[in-house]
Design a protein around this motif. Structure first.
Motif, PDB file in Angstrom:
ATOM      1  N   ALA A 177       0.831  -1.187   0.053  1.00  0.00           N
ATOM      2  CA  ALA A 177      -0.118  -0.101  -0.084  1.00  0.00           C
ATOM      3  C   ALA A 177       0.834   1.211   0.120  1.00  0.00           C
ATOM      4  O   ALA A 177       0.652   2.214  -0.815  1.00  0.00           O
ATOM      5  N   ALA A 180       2.395   1.644  -3.402  1.00  0.00           N
ATOM      6  CA  ALA A 180       1.233   2.172  -4.512  1.00  0.00           C
ATOM      7  C   ALA A 180       0.994   3.748  -4.198  1.00  0.00           C
ATOM      8  O   ALA A 180       0.683   4.260  -5.129  1.00  0.00           O
ATOM      9  N   THR A 332      -0.645   0.705 -11.640  1.00  0.00           N
ATOM     10  CA  THR A 332      -1.380   0.669 -10.349  1.00  0.00           C
ATOM     11  C   THR A 332      -2.018  -0.602 -10.050  1.00  0.00           C
ATOM     12  O   THR A 332      -1.944  -1.054  -9.065  1.00  0.00           O
ATOM     13  N   LEU A 336      -1.907  -3.395  -6.215  1.00  0.00           N
ATOM     14  CA  LEU A 336      -3.118  -3.538  -5.693  1.00  0.00           C
ATOM     15  C   LEU A 336      -3.476  -5.063  -5.716  1.00  0.00           C
ATOM     16  O   LEU A 336      -4.172  -5.500  -4.651  1.00  0.00           O
ATOM     17  N   SER A 390      -2.056  -7.087 -13.453  1.00  0.00           N
ATOM     18  CA  SER A 390      -2.679  -7.596 -12.446  1.00  0.00           C
ATOM     19  C   SER A 390      -2.294  -8.998 -12.139  1.00  0.00           C
ATOM     20  O   SER A 390      -2.107  -9.708 -10.768  1.00  0.00           O
TER      21      SER A 390
END
Length: 480
Positions: A177, A180, A332, A336, A390
């Motif tokens: 976190a 990011a 991003t 995540l 991802s």
């Protein structure tokens, strides 16, 4: 016949046995229960808060380089030393900080690292010149070198054994976190204030974390002797390795000489530390098959991570013609996905062997990178790239948490600091190798070929991490 002074006393022998059993019982209770709940919350706040503080600072400093260079009248090449000095200090003193923590107490050295990092942040905020700022960043790196490995070691004494995997997952979640949100937070601060505030905001956060350090556990200290010569050899070895890797492409002779010096220091350091029961370089832990394989897998996967994180922005902007903002948005999903995978992998680690989880995660990581390198993108590439990044982040998250758990739990509890230092060193070594890999690609190939070959080799490195993880599968471990 024994003399009266040497003849054992039955009552004292029984008392010693009882005391030994009581001590073992207390240790077992401590191992099982960790800290009591009210105090555990303060300890967790200190560990996670310090980890977020050092990661966030490293992430937001990059975005401020143009502003800092302009205000301090420095060239971009000189401004890069703001980042390099911090990284050098961390990698040079990561293992020594672990050894000092084992000798003088994890809590004391960890709190000292937080205090040094916070004070150095103030020095960064008031820096009137670039040399001042670089020196302050070195001090920040020293503080960070104490926080990173000892925070992981303190988790082992904070949580019950049954919750340790979950605690490592939360630590990974907090770090992801912070990574990011770092660039976004840095841009927000710079939009409202000047660059010194990027470092000044660390002061109140650092003071809060420092106050929470009072709740940290106090594990027993070791009686090891701190070897100053070994610390010096370790520092020169890693500094020569990082600087030599950085200069190998542009100045091959200079870079090669530095790498040769690093190799010589490594040989001397290993020979000096080999006879010791608790060496600075954790040779005793590397003799453990499971730990050694986890270190190798970690180096492989972090090599793939850094190579891909360097290659992807060039690929998205130069090859696919997207803007820098779009490139940032497409990157991003990676952190995540890591945040999503970390707690899930911790739960699965209680039911599935960690070797299988790590192998599957790094294979998924490799698949995402391979798809980025090989998939024919036409028209609007935004959706496929977002899916592939991802997938890579999800795989990396499923690898990292159980791999760190295995590294920590496959070592004696009194060597938790050394295990944390080895984990951090493996990560930094992999990041350096990934950066060197992309420098070589850009130096030998045109941009288009360098990006695709870099992503392909990064996928291969992640796949090697998957194969390495399988070498510590339950069947393999029993055979060993």
């Amino acid at each position: 016949m024994l003399s009266p002074t040497l003849r054992p006393n039955p009552s004292s022998t029984i008392a010693s046995a009882v005391e030994g059993r009581e001590a073992n019982d207390l240790n077992a209770v401590h191992d099982a229960d960790g800290l009591p709940l009210p105090r555990r919350y303060a300890a967790v706040a200190a560990i996670l808060g310090a980890g977020v503080l050092v990661v966030l600072d490293g992430a937001i400093a990059n975005i401020a380089l143009p502003s800092i260079a302009q205000q301090l009248q420095a060239t971009p090449a000189d401004a890069v030393w703001i980042i390099t000095a911090y990284q050098l200090a961390v990698v040079m003193f990561l293992l020594p900080a672990s050894a000092v923590g084992e000798r003088f107490g994890y809590r004391r050295v960890f709190a000292g690292g937080v205090a040094l990092f916070t004070a150095a942040s103030v020095l960064c905020a008031v820096a009137p010149s670039l040399p001042w700022l670089v020196a302050a960043r070195c001090l920040q790196g020293l503080g960070s070198a104490a926080v990173m490995p000892l925070g992981l070691a303190l988790l082992r004494f904070t949580y019950p054994h049954r919750l340790l995997a979950r605690s490592i997952a939360w630590n990974a979640l907090a770090v992801a976190a912070a990574s990011a949100s770092g660039p976004t937070l840095g841009a927000f601060i710079l939009s409202a204030a000047s660059w010194p505030w990027l470092f000044a905001v660390n002061l109140p956060i650092g003071l809060v974390v420092l106050a929470a350090c009072a709740g940290l556990p106090s594990p027993p200290r070791s009686v090891r002797r701190i070897d100053v010569w070994s610390i010096a050899l370790n520092a020169v070895m890693f500094a020569s390795f990082v600087l030599g890797s950085d200069r190998l492409v542009v100045h091959p002779l200079h870079g090669g000489a530095l790498l040769a010096m690093s190799a010589l220091c490594m040989v001397l350091l290993v020979r000096r530390e080999m006879p010791k029961a608790a060496p600075l370089v954790p040779l005793d832990l590397l003799r453990v098959h499971s730990f050694r394989i986890s270190v190798i897998a970690s180096v492989c996967c972090f090599t793939g991570q850094m190579a891909s994180l360097v290659a992807l922005p060039f690929y998205i902007q130069h090859e696919l013609g997207q803007s820098a903002v779009t490139a940032g948005l497409l990157m991003t999903p990676w952190p995540l996905a890591v945040m999503l995978a970390a707690p899930l992998s911790a739960r699965l680690a209680q039911r599935v062997p960690t070797a299988w989880l790590c192998a599957a995660g790094s294979a998924c990581f490799a698949s995402g990178l391979a798809l980025c390198a090989l998939w024919p993108l036409h028209g609007n590439p935004v959706l496929p790239i977002a899916v592939f990044t991802s997938l890579a982040g999800l795989g990396f998250g499923f690898f990292q948490t159980p791999n760190n758990q295995n590294m920590l739990l496959s070592t004696p509890k009194d060597r938790s600091g050394a295990a944390g230092g080895a984990q951090g060193t493996a990560r930094l070594t992999g990041l350096t190798l990934g950066s060197l890999l992309m420098s070589l690609m850009f130096g030998m190939l045109p941009s288009h070929g360098a990006v695709h070959w870099g992503l392909a080799i990064a996928a291969l490195a992640a796949l090697m991490g998957s194969v390495a993880s399988l070498l510590r599968s339950p069947a393999r471990a029993r055979a060993t």
